[in-house]
Scaffold this motif. Structure first.
Motif, PDB file in Angstrom:
ATOM      1  N   UNK A  30       0.899  -1.234   0.078  1.00 37.28           N
ATOM      2  CA  UNK A  30      -0.030  -0.065  -0.043  1.00 37.28           C
ATOM      3  C   UNK A  30       0.811   1.301   0.090  1.00 37.28           C
ATOM      4  N   UNK A  31       2.251   1.026   0.200  1.00 37.44           N
ATOM      5  CA  UNK A  31       3.051   2.212  -0.144  1.00 37.44           C
ATOM      6  C   UNK A  31       3.255   2.879  -1.335  1.00 37.44           C
ATOM      7  N   UNK A  32       3.575   4.221  -1.456  1.00 39.46           N
ATOM      8  CA  UNK A  32       3.691   4.698  -2.857  1.00 39.46           C
ATOM      9  C   UNK A  32       5.218   4.130  -3.445  1.00 39.46           C
ATOM     10  N   UNK A  33       5.378   4.026  -4.614  1.00 40.86           N
ATOM     11  CA  UNK A  33       6.709   3.892  -5.227  1.00 40.86           C
ATOM     12  C   UNK A  33       7.431   5.070  -5.533  1.00 40.86           C
ATOM     13  N   UNK A  34       8.504   5.173  -5.357  1.00 39.04           N
ATOM     14  CA  UNK A  34       9.368   6.465  -5.698  1.00 39.04           C
ATOM     15  C   UNK A  34      10.485   5.920  -6.640  1.00 39.04           C
ATOM     16  N   UNK A  35      10.477   6.675  -7.430  1.00 42.23           N
ATOM     17  CA  UNK A  35      12.028   6.263  -8.352  1.00 42.23           C
ATOM     18  C   UNK A  35      12.644   7.574  -9.128  1.00 42.23           C
ATOM     19  N   UNK A  36      13.983   7.504  -8.687  1.00 37.48           N
ATOM     20  CA  UNK A  36      15.026   8.722  -9.100  1.00 37.48           C
ATOM     21  C   UNK A  36      15.958   8.065  -9.925  1.00 37.48           C
ATOM     22  N   UNK A  37      15.960   8.733 -11.124  1.00 33.76           N
ATOM     23  CA  UNK A  37      17.163   8.415 -12.129  1.00 33.76           C
ATOM     24  C   UNK A  37      17.660   9.530 -12.843  1.00 33.76           C
ATOM     25  N   UNK A  38      18.735   9.506 -13.762  1.00 31.11           N
ATOM     26  CA  UNK A  38      19.019  10.488 -14.511  1.00 31.11           C
ATOM     27  C   UNK A  38      18.242  10.688 -15.952  1.00 31.11           C
ATOM     28  N   UNK A  39      17.832   9.361 -16.246  1.00 32.22           N
ATOM     29  CA  UNK A  39      17.045   9.559 -17.528  1.00 32.22           C
ATOM     30  C   UNK A  39      15.846   8.349 -17.465  1.00 32.22           C
ATOM     31  N   UNK A  40      14.654   8.755 -18.176  1.00 29.01           N
ATOM     32  CA  UNK A  40      13.675   7.880 -18.301  1.00 29.01           C
ATOM     33  C   UNK A  40      13.195   7.795 -19.713  1.00 29.01           C
ATOM     34  N   UNK A  41      12.959   6.688 -20.224  1.00 33.82           N
ATOM     35  CA  UNK A  41      12.484   6.402 -21.671  1.00 33.82           C
ATOM     36  C   UNK A  41      11.239   5.647 -21.299  1.00 33.82           C
ATOM     37  N   UNK A  42       9.995   6.205 -21.843  1.00 28.00           N
ATOM     38  CA  UNK A  42       8.924   5.495 -21.474  1.00 28.00           C
ATOM     39  C   UNK A  42       8.054   5.394 -22.736  1.00 28.00           C
ATOM     40  N   UNK A  43       7.625   3.974 -22.736  1.00 25.73           N
ATOM     41  CA  UNK A  43       6.618   3.577 -24.019  1.00 25.73           C
ATOM     42  C   UNK A  43       5.545   2.853 -23.537  1.00 25.73           C
ATOM     43  N   UNK A  44       4.470   3.820 -23.548  1.00 27.32           N
ATOM     44  CA  UNK A  44       3.220   3.416 -23.024  1.00 27.32           C
ATOM     45  C   UNK A  44       2.600   2.372 -23.612  1.00 27.32           C
ATOM     46  N   UNK A  45       2.698   2.487 -24.947  1.00 28.40           N
ATOM     47  CA  UNK A  45       2.070   1.498 -25.742  1.00 28.40           C
ATOM     48  C   UNK A  45       2.568   0.067 -25.734  1.00 28.40           C
ATOM     49  N   UNK A  46       4.012   0.247 -25.530  1.00 28.67           N
ATOM     50  CA  UNK A  46       4.698  -1.219 -25.511  1.00 28.67           C
ATOM     51  C   UNK A  46       4.494  -1.724 -23.824  1.00 28.67           C
ATOM     52  N   UNK A  47       4.268  -0.777 -22.926  1.00 31.86           N
ATOM     53  CA  UNK A  47       4.267  -1.035 -21.632  1.00 31.86           C
ATOM     54  C   UNK A  47       5.512  -1.285 -20.905  1.00 31.86           C
ATOM     55  N   UNK A  48       6.563  -0.484 -21.426  1.00 30.27           N
ATOM     56  CA  UNK A  48       7.883  -0.285 -20.866  1.00 30.27           C
ATOM     57  C   UNK A  48       8.397   0.940 -20.268  1.00 30.27           C
ATOM     58  N   UNK A  49       9.182   0.775 -19.360  1.00 33.34           N
ATOM     59  CA  UNK A  49       9.753   2.019 -18.923  1.00 33.34           C
ATOM     60  C   UNK A  49      11.275   1.542 -18.629  1.00 33.34           C
ATOM     61  N   UNK A  50      12.249   2.463 -19.108  1.00 30.20           N
ATOM     62  CA  UNK A  50      13.832   2.084 -19.000  1.00 30.20           C
ATOM     63  C   UNK A  50      14.286   3.390 -18.063  1.00 30.20           C
ATOM     64  N   UNK A  51      14.778   3.260 -16.767  1.00 30.68           N
ATOM     65  CA  UNK A  51      15.400   4.346 -15.985  1.00 30.68           C
ATOM     66  C   UNK A  51      16.898   3.724 -15.980  1.00 30.68           C
ATOM     67  N   UNK A  52      17.691   4.920 -16.442  1.00 31.39           N
ATOM     68  CA  UNK A  52      19.193   4.732 -16.378  1.00 31.39           C
ATOM     69  C   UNK A  52      19.779   5.963 -15.519  1.00 31.39           C
ATOM     70  N   UNK A  53      21.058   5.508 -15.239  1.00 35.84           N
ATOM     71  CA  UNK A  53      21.917   6.418 -14.531  1.00 35.84           C
ATOM     72  C   UNK A  53      21.394   6.701 -12.825  1.00 35.84           C
TER      73      UNK A  53
END
Length: 174
Positions: A30-53
């Motif tokens: 039930x806790x929120x998810x927090x993500x920090x990264x230098x870069x995000x590439x999101x493809x909502x149609x493909x259902x993917x997210x790539x965080x780098x750095x």
């Protein structure tokens, strides 16, 4: 800084992370998810997210750090797989407190894969798992969260010293 925070928040919402326990035991779901990264590439149609750095992902007592994190979701929009990669000698790292009366479980590997539907973690290459006072090392360590079962394998190609090693610490009954 505000733009990065907003982008990460939108990406989490788009992937349905806030409604699913992406890497957490039930106590953290039930806790929120927090993500920090230098870069995000999101493809909502493909259902993917790539965080780098210098990726740092947290939900409740669960924490994941890596150079790169790839998140995939299934057709229902739920997180299905989270894959974390280390870089430059640094391994990916995952930790979680299974319950209030148990110590934090910690895992490392050049690659860490979390299978959300199966609630299973794979630690691959230079794998290490610390569970209480016990440690498990090898080329591959698999941890089943619900059953608290560990399976480990040695290096298949015979190179290096990634044999399965285990240290068990006696439990004090008090």
């Amino acid at each position: 800084m505000m733009t990065r925070t907003l982008t990460v928040a939108l990406a989490c919402a788009a992937l349905g992370l806030a409604s699913h326990a992406a890497l957490a035991l039930e106590s953290d779901a039930s806790q929120p998810i927090e993500i920090a990264a230098d870069q995000l590439d999101l493809d909502d149609n493909a259902g993917t997210a790539v965080y780098t750095g210098d990726v740092d992902m947290q939900q409740g007592s669960m924490r994941l750090t890596a150079a790169r994190v790839e998140i995939e979701r299934n057709a229902q929009g739920e997180v299905s797989t989270v894959t974390a990669h280390g870089s430059g000698g640094e391994r990916a790292y995952l930790e979680q407190k299974p319950s209030p009366d148990e110590p934090v479980a910690k895992g490392w590997g050049d690659t860490v894969i979390y299978h959300a539907g199966e609630r299973r973690v794979e630690l691959i290459d230079r794998a290490q798992l610390h569970q209480g006072g016990d440690t498990f090392n090898g080329a591959y360590v698999e941890y089943f969260l619900d059953r608290r079962q560990v399976q480990a394998r040695s290096d298949d190609d015979g190179e290096g010293d990634q044999r399965v090693r285990m240290t068990l610490t006696p439990r004090n009954d008090q």
